[in-house]
Design a protein around this motif. Structure first.
Motif, mmCIF file in Angstrom:
data_model
loop_
_atom_site.group_PDB
_atom_site.id
_atom_site.type_symbol
_atom_site.label_atom_id
_atom_site.label_comp_id
_atom_site.label_asym_id
_atom_site.label_seq_id
_atom_site.Cartn_x
_atom_site.Cartn_y
_atom_site.Cartn_z
ATOM 1 N N TYR A 1 41.925 -44.534 126.776
ATOM 2 C CA TYR A 1 42.777 -43.412 126.316
ATOM 3 C C TYR A 1 43.264 -42.692 127.525
ATOM 4 O O TYR A 1 44.470 -42.473 127.847
ATOM 5 N N GLU A 2 42.176 -41.936 128.610
ATOM 6 C CA GLU A 2 42.698 -41.270 129.527
ATOM 7 C C GLU A 2 43.473 -41.929 130.473
ATOM 8 O O GLU A 2 44.389 -41.495 131.113
ATOM 9 N N LYS A 3 42.996 -43.193 130.802
ATOM 10 C CA LYS A 3 43.856 -43.746 131.901
ATOM 11 C C LYS A 3 44.971 -44.558 131.660
ATOM 12 O O LYS A 3 45.866 -44.738 132.303
ATOM 13 N N LEU A 4 45.146 -45.122 130.236
ATOM 14 C CA LEU A 4 46.322 -45.795 129.881
ATOM 15 C C LEU A 4 47.126 -45.360 128.764
ATOM 16 O O LEU A 4 48.340 -45.703 128.486
ATOM 17 N N ILE A 5 46.711 -44.388 128.130
ATOM 18 C CA ILE A 5 47.465 -43.616 126.772
ATOM 19 C C ILE A 5 47.983 -42.174 126.979
ATOM 20 O O ILE A 5 49.077 -42.086 126.656
ATOM 21 N N GLN A 6 47.103 -41.462 127.467
ATOM 22 C CA GLN A 6 47.344 -39.961 127.592
ATOM 23 C C GLN A 6 48.539 -39.490 128.273
ATOM 24 O O GLN A 6 48.785 -40.126 129.393
ATOM 25 N N GLY A 7 49.313 -38.781 127.659
ATOM 26 C CA GLY A 7 50.547 -38.582 128.173
ATOM 27 C C GLY A 7 51.746 -39.320 128.088
ATOM 28 O O GLY A 7 53.019 -38.968 128.271
ATOM 29 N N LYS A 8 51.389 -40.429 127.280
ATOM 30 C CA LYS A 8 52.749 -41.316 126.987
ATOM 31 C C LYS A 8 53.261 -41.104 125.660
ATOM 32 O O LYS A 8 52.450 -40.479 124.760
ATOM 33 N N ARG A 9 54.513 -41.483 125.306
ATOM 34 C CA ARG A 9 55.141 -41.393 124.140
ATOM 35 C C ARG A 9 55.199 -42.895 123.370
ATOM 36 O O ARG A 9 55.372 -43.778 124.167
#
Length: 304
Positions: free
Chosen positions: A77-85
Motif C-alpha cells: 500500500y505505502e510504496k505502490l498505492i498511497q497517493g494514487k487515484r
C-alpha cells in the motif's frame, strides 16, 4: 518454538488485549477477567474460544500469517498505492519494488502453509521476519504494530463470545448471529468514543480491517468465503467498515480496497468495474462482486 514470531507471542500478543484500549483500563477488572490465553505451537490457523472454560486459543501459525500479511500489505500500500487515484484504469506491478516483491513472496509462503496443512516450525531464509527489538521507524516495527492490533481485534472477538455467553457449535443462523455480535463487540471495545480523525482510531481501524481482509483473502484462495457457521468474510469486512466509517472517505477504505483487489487478482478473478470516483466506491464494488459470485454459486448448487 523456533519461529521468529515467538518474540511477539512471548508477551506482546497477550498484552495487546489490554494495550489496544488503555483508556478502558477501569473496565478491565470487571469485563476482562478470569480467562486463559493458551498458545499452541502448531501452524494451522487457530483463534477460537471455549466460553464454558473461559479459554482462548491462538496458534503460532495464525500469528505468523497475520505478521506476514501486515508486512506485505503495508509495503504494497505505502510504496505502490498511497497517493494514487483510480478514476481511470491503472496498472500496478507488485514486482516493481524489491521490498514489496519479497514481502509478498513471504505472504505467499504463509498462505500456502495454511492451504497445505504444513506444520513445520520454519521460516524462509533471507526474507523479512519479526525481530525482538526492531529499528524505530522500520517496516519491521510497523508490521509488529499492525500485527498486534489485528491480534487484539481477533482476541476481543473471542472474548466477546465469552462475555456474551455464546454457545459454540450451534450452527446455522444462530451461529451467524453470534459471530456478527462478536465482531461488533470487539470493534466497539477498540473504537468507541474516539474521533475518526484521531490517529488512534486510524491505527485501530486499520488493524480491524487487516484482520478481516486476511480472512477474506484466505477464503479467496481456499474457495471458502464463509456463509455457514460464519458470515461471508467480505460481508464482515464491509459491515464493520460501514458501521464505523459510514459513507465518508477514509484512509482505511483505500487500504482495504487496494489489498482486496490485489488478492482478487492473484486468485484469478477480475474486477468487472475498473473506474471509481473514490476508494469507498471501489471497496463497495469489489464486495458486491463477491456477493454476486457467491449468490451464483448458491443458486447453481440448488439446481444440482
Amino acid at each position: 518454538m523456533k519461529s521468529p514470531i515467538r518474540f511477539l507471542m512471548d508477551k506482546n500478543v497477550g498484552d495487546s488485549v489490554f494495550r489496544i484500549a488503555p483508556e478502558r483500563e477501569k473496565e478491565f477488572s470487571t469485563t476482562l477477567t478470569n480467562f486463559d490465553l493458551i498458545y499452541s505451537n502448531e501452524r494451522p490457523w487457530k483463534f477460537c474460544a471455549n466460553p464454558k472454560t473461559r479459554e482462548v486459543f491462538a496458534s503460532r501459525g495464525a500469528v505468523e500469517l497475520i505478521w506476514c500479511a501486515s508486512m506485505a500489505h503495508l509495503l504494497f500500500y505505502e510504496k505502490l498505492i498511497q497517493g494514487k487515484r483510480f478514476d481511470k484504469p491503472t496498472t500496478i506491478d507488485p514486482q516493481s519494488d524489491p521490498l514489496v516483491r519479497n514481502a509478498l513472496e513471504l505472504l505467499r509462503w504463509a498462505l500456502n502453509c495454511q492451504l497445505t496443512g504444513d506444520n513445520l516450525d520454519d521460516w524462509p531464509s533471507k526474507m523479512p521476519k519479526p525481530v525482538e527489538t526492531p529499528t524505530q521507524g522500520s517496516y519491521e516495527e510497523y508490521a509488529n504494530e499492525l500485527c498486534l492490533v489485528s491480534c487484539a481485534f481477533l482476541l476481543h472477538h473471542e472474548l466477546a463470545h465469552i462475555r456474551n455467553h455464546h454457545i459454540p457449535g450451534v450452527g446455522g443462523d444462530w451461529s451467524l448471529s453470534q459471530e456478527k455480535e462478536a465482531d461488533i463487540a470487539a470493534a466497539e471495545w477498540m473504537l468507541d468514543g474516539i474521533e475518526k480523525t484521531d490517529p488512534k482510531f486510524v491505527k485501530r481501524m486499520l488493524g480491524i480491517v487487516q484482520a478481516l481482509l486476511l480472512t477474506t483473502a484466505f477464503g479467496l484462495y481456499a474457495g471458502n468465503l464463509g456463509g455457514k457457521n460464519h458470515p461471508f468474510s467480505y460481508d464482515r469486512l464491509s459491515s464493520l467498515v460501514s458501521r464505523f466509517l459510514g459513507y465518508s472517505s477514509h484512509d482505511t477504505k483505500a487500504f482495504a480496497f487496494a489489498v482486496l483487489a490485489l488478492h482478487f487478482k492473484n486468485s484469478k478473478r477480475h474486477l468487472i468495474k475498473t473506474q471509481f470516483s473514490d476508494f469507498a466506491e471501489a471497496l463497495e464494488a469489489v464486495c458486491d462482486q463477491l456477493a454476486n459470485e457467491m449468490q451464483t454459486k448458491i443458486k447453481a448448487a440448488g439446481h444440482d
